[in-house]
Design a protein around this motif. Structure first.
Motif, short mmCIF file in Angstrom:
data_model
loop_
_atom_site.label_atom_id
_atom_site.label_comp_id
_atom_site.label_asym_id
_atom_site.label_seq_id
_atom_site.Cartn_x
_atom_site.Cartn_y
_atom_site.Cartn_z
N ILE A 46 -21.70 -3.42 -15.25
CA ILE A 46 -20.49 -3.88 -16.47
C ILE A 46 -20.63 -2.72 -17.33
O ILE A 46 -21.45 -2.64 -17.89
CB ILE A 46 -20.53 -5.25 -17.04
CG1 ILE A 46 -20.45 -6.55 -16.05
CG2 ILE A 46 -19.31 -5.36 -18.14
CD1 ILE A 46 -20.69 -7.74 -16.84
N TYR A 98 -18.60 -0.56 -20.45
CA TYR A 98 -17.64 -0.80 -21.60
C TYR A 98 -17.59 0.46 -22.49
O TYR A 98 -18.44 1.27 -22.46
CB TYR A 98 -17.98 -1.83 -22.39
CG TYR A 98 -19.39 -1.87 -23.13
CD1 TYR A 98 -19.36 -1.19 -24.38
CD2 TYR A 98 -20.37 -2.36 -22.75
CE1 TYR A 98 -20.88 -1.18 -25.18
CE2 TYR A 98 -21.68 -2.06 -23.19
CZ TYR A 98 -21.60 -1.58 -24.47
OH TYR A 98 -23.04 -1.37 -25.31
N LEU A 134 -19.97 -9.74 -23.16
CA LEU A 134 -20.43 -9.05 -21.93
C LEU A 134 -22.09 -9.49 -21.72
O LEU A 134 -22.22 -9.52 -20.39
CB LEU A 134 -19.92 -7.69 -21.82
CG LEU A 134 -18.46 -7.40 -21.87
CD1 LEU A 134 -18.11 -5.80 -22.14
CD2 LEU A 134 -17.80 -7.91 -20.69
N LEU A 162 -25.69 -4.17 -17.76
CA LEU A 162 -24.58 -3.89 -18.81
C LEU A 162 -24.85 -2.47 -19.45
O LEU A 162 -26.04 -2.21 -19.83
CB LEU A 162 -24.32 -4.83 -19.89
CG LEU A 162 -23.36 -4.88 -20.95
CD1 LEU A 162 -22.12 -4.79 -20.38
CD2 LEU A 162 -23.68 -5.64 -22.13
N ILE A 207 -13.08 -1.54 -20.11
CA ILE A 207 -14.27 -2.44 -19.17
C ILE A 207 -13.85 -2.09 -18.03
O ILE A 207 -12.78 -2.26 -17.36
CB ILE A 207 -13.95 -3.87 -19.57
CG1 ILE A 207 -14.34 -4.50 -21.19
CG2 ILE A 207 -15.08 -4.78 -18.95
CD1 ILE A 207 -13.83 -5.70 -21.47
N VAL A 249 -16.03 -3.20 -14.05
CA VAL A 249 -17.16 -4.01 -13.61
C VAL A 249 -17.07 -3.63 -12.10
O VAL A 249 -16.00 -3.35 -11.47
CB VAL A 249 -16.84 -5.59 -13.61
CG1 VAL A 249 -18.09 -6.22 -13.03
CG2 VAL A 249 -16.64 -6.12 -14.85
N ILE A 253 -14.15 -11.90 -14.33
CA ILE A 253 -15.65 -11.09 -14.24
C ILE A 253 -16.50 -11.80 -13.36
O ILE A 253 -17.06 -11.36 -12.37
CB ILE A 253 -16.18 -10.76 -15.58
CG1 ILE A 253 -15.38 -9.85 -16.29
CG2 ILE A 253 -17.50 -10.24 -15.50
CD1 ILE A 253 -15.76 -9.68 -17.75
#
Length: 165
Positions: free
Chosen positions: A101, A103, A118, A130, A140, A142, A159
């Protein structure tokens, strides 16, 4: 008009016609090369525009990966792309493919608590990482091997569905 004058006149006309044919050939050749040049410049322009406007996203393949593992599953600094690719191959260092993930709170305004939400999702799986990715053009992303989910806000259900699917 004498015979000699007629021959000179005929030769002059022939020379004028030959010059006209040469000029016509040169014009055709110039037009052809101009068209080829225009198509080439247009193609290069399109390629440059495509590259300049392409969205920068995290990797979904393991091509050019490195055999490194990040220091933690929840990172506060960007994960190198080669390491991300390796985690997509096998997050546990052996067999299980990973999910990452990413961001971007540099280019986008992230609401308070977004990163922690998250992180909570990532913590609930042993193979999810992450990390911030300030160069990407979405808020974002994924990723797992061969797939990507792009979001503008945290959608836990989507997600988790992506991670499990």
């Amino acid at each position: 008009m004498s015979r000699r004058e007629r021959e000179q006149l005929k030769a002059k006309q022939k020379e004028i016609e030959e010059r006209a044919r040469r000029r016509k050939r040169l014009l055709k050749k110039g037009a052809r090369w101009s068209l080829i040049g225009l198509v080439a410049v247009g193609g290069l322009g399109w390629l440059g525009y495509s590259i300049a406007t392409a969205k920068r996203l995290p990797p979904t393949s393991m091509a050019d990966h490195t055999e490194e593992i990040p220091p933690a599953r929840i990172l506060t600094t960007p994960m190198p792309l080669a390491v991300q690719k390796h985690m997509l191959e096998h997050a546990d260092g052996k067999d299980t493919p990973g999910v990452i993930i990413n961001y971007n709170c540099v280019k986008f305004r992230c609401p308070e608590g977004m990163v922690e939400n998250l992180a909570n999702i990532a913590r609930s799986y042993g193979f999810v990482y992450l990390a911030p990715f300030p160069e990407m053009d979405v808020k974002i992303a994924v990723t797992r091997l061969g797939k990507i989910l792009v979001l503008d806000e945290v959608d836990e259900q989507r997600i988790r569905g992506f991670i499990g699917g």
